[in-house]
Write an enzyme that holds these catalytic residues in place. Structure first.
Site, PDB file in Angstrom:
ATOM      1  N   LYS A  74       0.827  -1.214   0.000  1.00 50.96           N
ATOM      2  CA  LYS A  74       0.000   0.000   0.000  1.00 50.96           C
ATOM      3  C   LYS A  74       0.857   1.258   0.000  1.00 50.96           C
ATOM      4  O   LYS A  74       0.370   2.342  -0.336  1.00 50.96           O
ATOM      5  CB  LYS A  74      -0.939  -0.004   1.204  1.00 50.96           C
ATOM      6  N   ASP A 119      -8.628  -0.261   6.370  1.00 50.34           N
ATOM      7  CA  ASP A 119      -8.574  -1.395   7.292  1.00 50.34           C
ATOM      8  C   ASP A 119      -7.150  -1.543   7.802  1.00 50.34           C
ATOM      9  O   ASP A 119      -6.791  -2.546   8.395  1.00 50.34           O
ATOM     10  CB  ASP A 119      -9.092  -2.676   6.643  1.00 50.34           C
TER      11      ASP A 119
END
Ligand SMILES: Cc1ncc(COP(=O)(O)O)c(C=O)c1O
Length: 405
Positions: A74, A119
């Site tokens: 990410k 998340d």
């Protein structure tokens, strides 16, 4: 559960208006100036013993846990999207990406606030990027995000807001807060009227296939891999990686398999429905990064023609894969794979256990397979509980074996 996608195509790549090699390579060049990323490409390990065990010709793991201290792939998405957002907002200033990443324009950006639901991993990457550029970051966490993931995001300087609902509720809350406060949403998932930033996020993930193509010296007409397994949350990772390979290899592209948790099967359901859809299960999974209830519509436009097979796995299968990767008990290199990171390997193990499933996915003794370890021990206490190993011990064994190889 497994479904072969009736809408998969093997033709020239026709989605450059969404994701393209040109934009991915530009993103990669910008990312190379962000001091928070390790400068070298992440390793591409060959697991020869695991391949023999599965009865396939070869198995490689691209290890994104080593992308940066942030611990996941990410770190390639949010920073690029933030950079592109800032250059759009201050388009008359001709801001240089390197100078932005080095914080040279912090005073200009001091009153810019970006917000996202997460998340875990996307929020941590966005918080780190915002800190580098010198702007403010607010992160909305849903009820299931663990305290240790919250702490990791807060330690990057983000302001945390907790809500009671699930991931999809946190996405809606981030959009509401941005609207009320004049903040900018930097989300990794798209929704009605919001596509530009999620596209920029996905484009950043193109660094992974770009490195793999270089590491394997893959010519356009000779792909290094016959099969690539990609774990699916909202679909951004799969779209960012598959689109690059599809554009590079055209009709000779590998067979792509998307792997999701049983309970969070929004991409599997999208394949059944023929449009971006919602998951049918509880969405709650130990694979926190994959616990998404709604497919990203923009990602789905890419996945629909590019992905050949959609499948789901159980939490127990993911945990078993984490254990095998951490302690292969062969000469294969040990790898620190978090709950979501191990999902591609878990999907392969599930397919190779059932001959009929392997055959449906076209896997056999000739197959050359790639999986991506998308995160390391991003929740270290949970990692230790699930594998019985300390991540540092796994890494120490990894260094010894990599050195011998
Ligand atoms: C470690 C990890 N792997 C895979 C994914 C799935 O990515 P996407 O939601 O873009 O499909 C995520 C998403 O957060 C993640 O954190």
């Amino acid at each position: 559960m497994l479904i072969n996608n009736p809408r998969a195509q093997r033709s020239e790549y026709a989605l450059r208006d969404i994701l393209s090699i040109a934009q991915a390579d530009e993103s990669r060049a910008w990312l190379s100036t962000w001091p928070r990323l390790n400068p070298a490409p992440t390793p591409l390990y060959s697991l020869a013993h695991a391949a023999a065990h599965f009865g396939i010709a070869s198995l490689h793991v691209k290890d994104e846990s080593q992308r940066s201290a942030l611990g996941s792939f990410k770190a390639l998405g949010a920073p690029v999207a933030l950079l592109r957002l800032v250059t759009r907002l201050w388009h008359t200033h001709r801001l240089d990406p390197r100078a932005l990443f080095e914080g040279q324009h912090a005073s200009l950006l001091a009153h810019l606030t970006v917000i996202s639901a997460t998340d875990g991993n996307h929020g941590k990457a966005l918080a780190a990027a915002a800190r580098s550029l010198g702007c403010q970051c607010v992160i909305v966490l849903h009820a299931q995000v663990s305290a240790e993931r919250e702490w990791a995001i807060a330690s990057e300087g983000a302001r945390i807001m907790r809500i009671d609902g699930n991931y999809d509720a946190s996405v809606a809350e981030a959009a509401r807060l941005a609207h009320v406060n004049g903040w900018h949403v930097v989300s990794d998932t798209s929704y009605d009227g919001y596509t530009e930033i999620p596209r920029d996020v996905m484009q950043g993930y193109g660094t992974i296939p770009a490195e793999i193509i270089e590491q394997t010296a893959s010519a356009r007409d000779t792909p290094a891999f016959t099969h690539v397994l990609l774990q699916g949350g909202v679909g951004g990772l799969a779209a960012g990686v598959a689109s690059y390979f599809c554009e590079w290899h055209g009709a000779r592209r590998p067979h792509f398999i998307v792997v999701e948790p049983h309970q969070a099967d929004c991409l599997y359901q999208s394949a059944l429905a023929g449009h971006a859809a919602h998951a049918t299960g509880s969405v709650d999974s130990i694979m926190a990064g994959l616990a998404c209830g709604a497919a990203s519509p923009l990602a789905w436009r890419v996945l629909e023609p590019c992905i050949d097979t959609f499948m789901t796995i159980s939490d127990d299968e993911a945990i078993a894969a984490m254990r095998v990767l951490s302690d292969p008990s062969t000469n294969d290199v040990p790898i620190v794979a978090g709950e979501s990171g191990a999902a591609g390997f878990a999907g392969l193990a599930a397919l190779m256990r059932e001959r009929s499933l392997a055959a449906l996915a076209g896997l056999n003794s000739q197959s050359r397979v790639l999986v991506i370890n998308t995160e390391g021990a991003t929740a270290p206490a949970l990692y230790e509980e699930l594998t019985g190993q300390h991540p540092e011990d796994v890494l120490a064994r990894q260094r010894t074996i990599s050195h011998l190889a």
